[in-house]
Design a protein around this motif. Structure first.
Motif: not given
Length: 325
Positions: A139-162
Protein backbone atom coordinates in the motif's frame (compact mmCIF):
# COMPACT_ATOMS: atom_id res chain seq x y z
CA UNK A 1 -1.53 -7.04 -26.86
CA UNK A 2 -4.20 -6.06 -29.35
CA UNK A 3 -6.59 -3.25 -28.32
CA UNK A 4 -5.58 -2.95 -24.67
CA UNK A 5 -3.30 0.04 -25.26
CA UNK A 6 -6.18 2.10 -26.70
CA UNK A 7 -8.46 1.19 -23.80
CA UNK A 8 -5.78 2.18 -21.35
CA UNK A 9 -4.79 5.48 -22.88
CA UNK A 10 -8.32 6.67 -23.59
CA UNK A 11 -8.74 7.50 -19.91
CA UNK A 12 -5.18 8.19 -18.85
CA UNK A 13 -4.47 11.35 -16.88
CA UNK A 14 -1.76 12.70 -19.10
CA UNK A 15 0.01 15.11 -16.82
CA UNK A 16 -0.84 13.89 -13.33
CA UNK A 17 1.94 12.72 -11.02
CA UNK A 18 4.71 14.17 -13.18
CA UNK A 19 8.16 13.74 -11.64
CA UNK A 20 9.14 16.75 -9.54
CA UNK A 21 10.74 19.39 -11.73
CA UNK A 22 9.73 17.71 -14.98
CA UNK A 23 7.33 20.44 -16.01
CA UNK A 24 10.07 23.03 -16.28
CA UNK A 25 10.53 24.27 -19.83
CA UNK A 26 13.64 22.81 -21.46
CA UNK A 27 16.45 25.13 -22.51
CA UNK A 28 17.14 25.65 -26.17
CA UNK A 29 19.31 22.91 -27.67
CA UNK A 30 22.91 23.93 -28.22
CA UNK A 31 23.52 21.98 -31.43
CA UNK A 32 21.90 20.20 -34.35
CA UNK A 33 20.37 17.08 -32.81
CA UNK A 34 20.29 15.16 -36.09
CA UNK A 35 24.05 15.47 -36.64
CA UNK A 36 24.83 14.52 -33.04
CA UNK A 37 22.36 11.65 -33.25
CA UNK A 38 24.25 9.86 -36.04
CA UNK A 39 27.49 9.94 -34.06
CA UNK A 40 25.75 8.74 -30.91
CA UNK A 41 24.03 5.93 -32.82
CA UNK A 42 27.37 4.81 -34.30
CA UNK A 43 28.96 4.59 -30.84
CA UNK A 44 25.84 2.91 -29.43
CA UNK A 45 25.94 0.24 -32.14
CA UNK A 46 29.64 -0.37 -31.39
CA UNK A 47 28.73 -0.86 -27.73
CA UNK A 48 25.85 -3.20 -28.60
CA UNK A 49 27.93 -5.28 -30.99
CA UNK A 50 30.92 -5.50 -28.65
CA UNK A 51 33.25 -8.34 -29.63
CA UNK A 52 30.54 -10.11 -31.66
CA UNK A 53 31.53 -8.50 -34.97
CA UNK A 54 32.93 -9.65 -38.28
CA UNK A 55 33.83 -7.97 -41.52
CA UNK A 56 30.62 -8.72 -43.37
CA UNK A 57 30.52 -8.48 -47.16
CA UNK A 58 28.25 -5.72 -48.52
CA UNK A 59 25.70 -8.26 -49.75
CA UNK A 60 25.24 -9.58 -46.19
CA UNK A 61 24.62 -6.10 -44.84
CA UNK A 62 22.24 -5.37 -47.69
CA UNK A 63 20.35 -8.63 -47.14
CA UNK A 64 19.74 -7.84 -43.45
CA UNK A 65 18.62 -4.27 -44.12
CA UNK A 66 16.37 -5.37 -47.00
CA UNK A 67 14.71 -7.99 -44.81
CA UNK A 68 13.99 -5.39 -42.12
CA UNK A 69 12.41 -3.11 -44.73
CA UNK A 70 10.36 -5.99 -46.12
CA UNK A 71 8.98 -6.71 -42.65
CA UNK A 72 7.65 -3.16 -42.43
CA UNK A 73 5.26 -4.29 -45.17
CA UNK A 74 4.27 -7.36 -43.16
CA UNK A 75 3.86 -6.22 -39.53
CA UNK A 76 1.73 -9.24 -38.60
CA UNK A 77 4.63 -11.57 -39.31
CA UNK A 78 7.10 -9.24 -37.59
CA UNK A 79 4.91 -9.15 -34.47
CA UNK A 80 5.00 -12.95 -34.30
CA UNK A 81 8.79 -12.77 -33.79
CA UNK A 82 8.41 -11.29 -30.29
CA UNK A 83 6.44 -12.58 -27.25
CA UNK A 84 3.20 -11.12 -25.95
CA UNK A 85 2.63 -9.52 -22.54
CA UNK A 86 1.44 -11.27 -19.34
CA UNK A 87 -2.35 -11.38 -18.93
CA UNK A 88 -2.30 -9.66 -15.52
CA UNK A 89 -0.81 -6.42 -16.85
CA UNK A 90 -3.78 -5.26 -19.00
CA UNK A 91 -6.12 -5.97 -16.08
CA UNK A 92 -4.09 -3.74 -13.79
CA UNK A 93 -3.72 -1.01 -16.37
CA UNK A 94 -7.48 -0.94 -16.91
CA UNK A 95 -7.95 -0.55 -13.15
CA UNK A 96 -5.69 2.48 -13.21
CA UNK A 97 -8.16 4.23 -15.52
CA UNK A 98 -10.80 4.09 -12.78
CA UNK A 99 -10.63 7.29 -10.71
CA UNK A 100 -12.54 5.57 -7.90
CA UNK A 101 -10.17 2.62 -7.51
CA UNK A 102 -8.54 2.54 -4.06
CA UNK A 103 -4.93 1.87 -3.18
CA UNK A 104 -6.07 -1.27 -1.39
CA UNK A 105 -7.85 -2.55 -4.51
CA UNK A 106 -4.76 -1.92 -6.60
CA UNK A 107 -2.60 -3.60 -3.99
CA UNK A 108 -4.81 -6.69 -4.00
CA UNK A 109 -4.46 -6.99 -7.77
CA UNK A 110 -0.70 -6.47 -7.68
CA UNK A 111 -0.49 -9.07 -4.90
CA UNK A 112 -1.71 -11.73 -7.35
CA UNK A 113 1.78 -11.83 -8.83
CA UNK A 114 4.72 -12.19 -6.40
CA UNK A 115 7.16 -10.99 -9.05
CA UNK A 116 5.10 -7.83 -9.53
CA UNK A 117 5.00 -7.24 -5.78
CA UNK A 118 8.80 -7.36 -5.70
CA UNK A 119 8.99 -4.95 -8.66
CA UNK A 120 6.70 -2.39 -7.01
CA UNK A 121 8.58 -2.51 -3.70
CA UNK A 122 11.95 -2.32 -5.45
CA UNK A 123 10.80 0.67 -7.48
CA UNK A 124 9.46 2.51 -4.42
CA UNK A 125 12.78 2.00 -2.60
CA UNK A 126 14.95 2.91 -5.58
CA UNK A 127 17.32 5.86 -5.72
CA UNK A 128 14.91 7.42 -8.22
CA UNK A 129 12.22 7.96 -5.54
CA UNK A 130 14.58 8.23 -2.55
CA UNK A 131 12.11 7.53 0.30
CA UNK A 132 13.10 8.92 3.72
CA UNK A 133 12.60 5.47 5.28
CA UNK A 134 12.43 2.04 3.62
CA UNK A 135 9.04 1.20 2.09
CA UNK A 136 7.94 -2.21 3.37
CA UNK A 137 4.24 -2.50 2.47
CA UNK A 138 2.55 -2.69 -0.90
CA UNK A 139 0.00 0.00 0.00
CA UNK A 140 2.76 2.44 0.94
CA UNK A 141 4.70 1.66 -2.22
CA UNK A 142 1.68 2.27 -4.46
CA UNK A 143 0.91 5.55 -2.67
CA UNK A 144 4.50 6.73 -3.21
CA UNK A 145 4.56 5.80 -6.90
CA UNK A 146 1.18 7.41 -7.66
CA UNK A 147 -0.96 6.41 -10.60
CA UNK A 148 1.42 7.66 -13.28
CA UNK A 149 4.41 6.03 -11.60
CA UNK A 150 2.53 2.75 -11.28
CA UNK A 151 1.35 2.95 -14.90
CA UNK A 152 4.92 3.39 -16.12
CA UNK A 153 6.22 0.61 -13.89
CA UNK A 154 3.55 -1.79 -15.17
CA UNK A 155 4.35 -0.85 -18.75
CA UNK A 156 8.01 -1.69 -18.12
CA UNK A 157 7.06 -5.03 -16.56
CA UNK A 158 4.83 -5.73 -19.56
CA UNK A 159 7.57 -5.03 -22.09
CA UNK A 160 10.41 -6.84 -20.33
CA UNK A 161 9.54 -10.31 -21.71
CA UNK A 162 9.06 -8.76 -25.16
CA UNK A 163 12.61 -7.37 -25.20
CA UNK A 164 14.48 -9.65 -22.80
CA UNK A 165 13.38 -12.94 -24.31
CA UNK A 166 15.42 -16.11 -24.22
CA UNK A 167 17.01 -16.37 -27.63
CA UNK A 168 20.01 -17.82 -29.35
CA UNK A 169 22.79 -16.17 -31.28
CA UNK A 170 23.48 -12.46 -31.15
CA UNK A 171 19.87 -11.62 -30.24
CA UNK A 172 20.33 -13.40 -26.91
CA UNK A 173 23.50 -11.44 -26.11
CA UNK A 174 21.93 -8.13 -27.14
CA UNK A 175 18.55 -8.54 -25.41
CA UNK A 176 19.56 -7.38 -21.88
CA UNK A 177 21.60 -4.53 -23.37
CA UNK A 178 18.65 -3.39 -25.47
CA UNK A 179 16.36 -3.64 -22.45
CA UNK A 180 18.74 -1.41 -20.49
CA UNK A 181 18.29 1.22 -23.20
CA UNK A 182 14.50 0.70 -23.36
CA UNK A 183 14.06 1.39 -19.64
CA UNK A 184 16.29 4.44 -19.67
CA UNK A 185 14.68 5.79 -22.84
CA UNK A 186 11.18 5.41 -21.37
CA UNK A 187 12.13 7.33 -18.22
CA UNK A 188 14.02 10.04 -20.11
CA UNK A 189 11.22 10.53 -22.65
CA UNK A 190 8.65 10.85 -19.84
CA UNK A 191 10.84 13.49 -18.17
CA UNK A 192 11.12 15.43 -21.43
CA UNK A 193 7.39 15.22 -22.15
CA UNK A 194 5.90 18.03 -20.00
CA UNK A 195 8.19 20.72 -21.38
CA UNK A 196 7.17 19.70 -24.90
CA UNK A 197 3.43 19.44 -24.08
CA UNK A 198 3.58 15.70 -24.79
CA UNK A 199 1.74 13.07 -22.74
CA UNK A 200 3.96 11.61 -20.01
CA UNK A 201 2.69 8.05 -20.17
CA UNK A 202 2.53 7.94 -23.96
CA UNK A 203 6.17 9.09 -24.00
CA UNK A 204 7.09 6.27 -21.63
CA UNK A 205 5.18 3.77 -23.75
CA UNK A 206 6.84 4.97 -26.97
CA UNK A 207 10.24 4.66 -25.31
CA UNK A 208 9.58 1.04 -24.37
CA UNK A 209 8.12 0.18 -27.78
CA UNK A 210 10.88 1.76 -29.84
CA UNK A 211 13.31 -1.16 -29.43
CA UNK A 212 10.92 -3.98 -30.32
CA UNK A 213 11.89 -3.69 -34.00
CA UNK A 214 15.57 -3.86 -33.08
CA UNK A 215 15.11 -7.23 -31.38
CA UNK A 216 13.34 -8.48 -34.52
CA UNK A 217 16.22 -7.11 -36.62
CA UNK A 218 18.78 -9.01 -34.56
CA UNK A 219 16.77 -12.20 -35.00
CA UNK A 220 16.94 -11.65 -38.74
CA UNK A 221 20.69 -10.99 -38.54
CA UNK A 222 21.16 -14.29 -36.71
CA UNK A 223 19.69 -16.09 -39.72
CA UNK A 224 22.14 -14.44 -42.09
CA UNK A 225 25.36 -14.02 -40.08
CA UNK A 226 27.60 -16.84 -38.79
CA UNK A 227 28.09 -17.88 -35.15
CA UNK A 228 26.14 -15.12 -33.43
CA UNK A 229 28.07 -12.33 -35.16
CA UNK A 230 26.90 -9.02 -36.62
CA UNK A 231 28.50 -6.75 -39.24
CA UNK A 232 31.25 -4.52 -37.83
CA UNK A 233 30.42 -1.47 -39.96
CA UNK A 234 29.04 1.40 -37.89
CA UNK A 235 27.45 2.85 -41.05
CA UNK A 236 25.50 -0.40 -41.26
CA UNK A 237 24.66 -0.12 -37.56
CA UNK A 238 23.28 3.40 -37.89
CA UNK A 239 21.08 2.31 -40.80
CA UNK A 240 19.98 -0.80 -38.91
CA UNK A 241 18.86 1.33 -35.96
CA UNK A 242 16.93 3.68 -38.25
CA UNK A 243 15.12 0.90 -40.13
CA UNK A 244 14.42 -0.99 -36.91
CA UNK A 245 12.72 2.08 -35.45
CA UNK A 246 10.43 2.25 -38.49
CA UNK A 247 9.68 -1.45 -37.98
CA UNK A 248 8.78 -0.74 -34.34
CA UNK A 249 6.33 1.89 -35.56
CA UNK A 250 4.48 -0.48 -37.88
CA UNK A 251 4.38 -3.20 -35.20
CA UNK A 252 2.90 -0.62 -32.82
CA UNK A 253 0.19 0.11 -35.39
CA UNK A 254 -0.47 -3.62 -35.81
CA UNK A 255 -0.83 -3.92 -32.02
CA UNK A 256 -3.41 -1.11 -32.08
CA UNK A 257 -1.32 1.51 -30.34
CA UNK A 258 -2.77 5.02 -30.77
CA UNK A 259 -1.67 6.50 -34.08
CA UNK A 260 0.25 9.33 -32.42
CA UNK A 261 2.42 6.85 -30.48
CA UNK A 262 3.20 4.77 -33.57
CA UNK A 263 3.92 7.92 -35.59
CA UNK A 264 6.16 9.30 -32.85
CA UNK A 265 8.31 6.17 -32.99
CA UNK A 266 8.72 6.54 -36.75
CA UNK A 267 9.41 10.30 -36.49
CA UNK A 268 11.69 10.27 -33.43
CA UNK A 269 14.62 12.61 -33.90
CA UNK A 270 13.04 14.57 -36.75
CA UNK A 271 13.13 18.33 -36.00
CA UNK A 272 9.59 18.85 -37.33
CA UNK A 273 8.13 15.81 -35.55
CA UNK A 274 5.23 15.96 -33.12
CA UNK A 275 5.83 16.92 -29.46
CA UNK A 276 5.64 13.21 -28.61
CA UNK A 277 8.22 12.40 -31.31
CA UNK A 278 10.51 15.12 -29.97
CA UNK A 279 10.18 13.79 -26.41
CA UNK A 280 11.02 10.31 -27.66
CA UNK A 281 13.94 11.54 -29.76
CA UNK A 282 15.41 13.46 -26.83
CA UNK A 283 14.84 10.56 -24.45
CA UNK A 284 16.52 8.16 -26.87
CA UNK A 285 19.56 10.41 -27.20
CA UNK A 286 19.87 10.92 -23.42
CA UNK A 287 19.51 7.18 -22.73
CA UNK A 288 22.20 6.25 -25.24
CA UNK A 289 24.60 8.84 -23.84
CA UNK A 290 23.99 7.56 -20.29
CA UNK A 291 24.84 4.04 -21.46
CA UNK A 292 27.96 5.19 -23.31
CA UNK A 293 29.14 7.20 -20.30
CA UNK A 294 28.56 4.28 -17.93
CA UNK A 295 30.49 2.02 -20.34
CA UNK A 296 33.43 4.42 -20.33
CA UNK A 297 33.14 5.16 -24.05
CA UNK A 298 32.17 8.81 -23.55
CA UNK A 299 33.11 11.23 -20.76
CA UNK A 300 30.58 13.28 -18.79
CA UNK A 301 32.12 16.46 -20.25
CA UNK A 302 32.79 15.05 -23.70
CA UNK A 303 32.03 17.43 -26.57
CA UNK A 304 29.49 14.92 -27.87
CA UNK A 305 27.52 15.26 -24.62
CA UNK A 306 27.85 19.04 -24.45
CA UNK A 307 26.79 19.50 -28.08
CA UNK A 308 23.94 16.99 -27.96
CA UNK A 309 22.27 18.06 -24.71
CA UNK A 310 21.08 21.30 -23.19
CA UNK A 311 21.09 22.02 -19.45
CA UNK A 312 17.68 20.48 -18.76
CA UNK A 313 18.59 17.33 -20.66
CA UNK A 314 21.90 17.05 -18.82
CA UNK A 315 19.98 17.03 -15.52
CA UNK A 316 17.91 14.18 -16.89
CA UNK A 317 21.14 12.41 -17.88
CA UNK A 318 22.21 12.60 -14.25
CA UNK A 319 18.84 11.28 -13.09
CA UNK A 320 19.30 8.17 -15.25
CA UNK A 321 22.47 7.26 -13.36
CA UNK A 322 20.21 6.31 -10.44
CA UNK A 323 18.34 3.70 -12.46
CA UNK A 324 19.22 0.06 -12.07
CA UNK A 325 19.55 -1.77 -15.38
Amino acid sequence: MKNWINRLLSGADSQADAPQGAAAAPDEPSADAAGDGAGIDALYYEWLAGPAIFEAPPETERQILDQISQLTQNPAFAAELVPRIPDLIPKLLRSLRDENVTTGELASQVAEDVVLVAEVLREANSAYYRPMTPIKTLDAAIMLLGQNGLRMLLARVAFRPVIRMHESGFARRAAPLVWNHSEKCAVAASLMAPGLTADIFESCLAGLMQDVGLIVAFRLADRVCPNGKVPASTAFGVELLARSRLLSGVIATHWDFPNNVAEAISQAGEPDGSPLAQALGQGDRIAKLRILIDAGLVGEDDALVNEALNGFQRRCLGKLSNLES
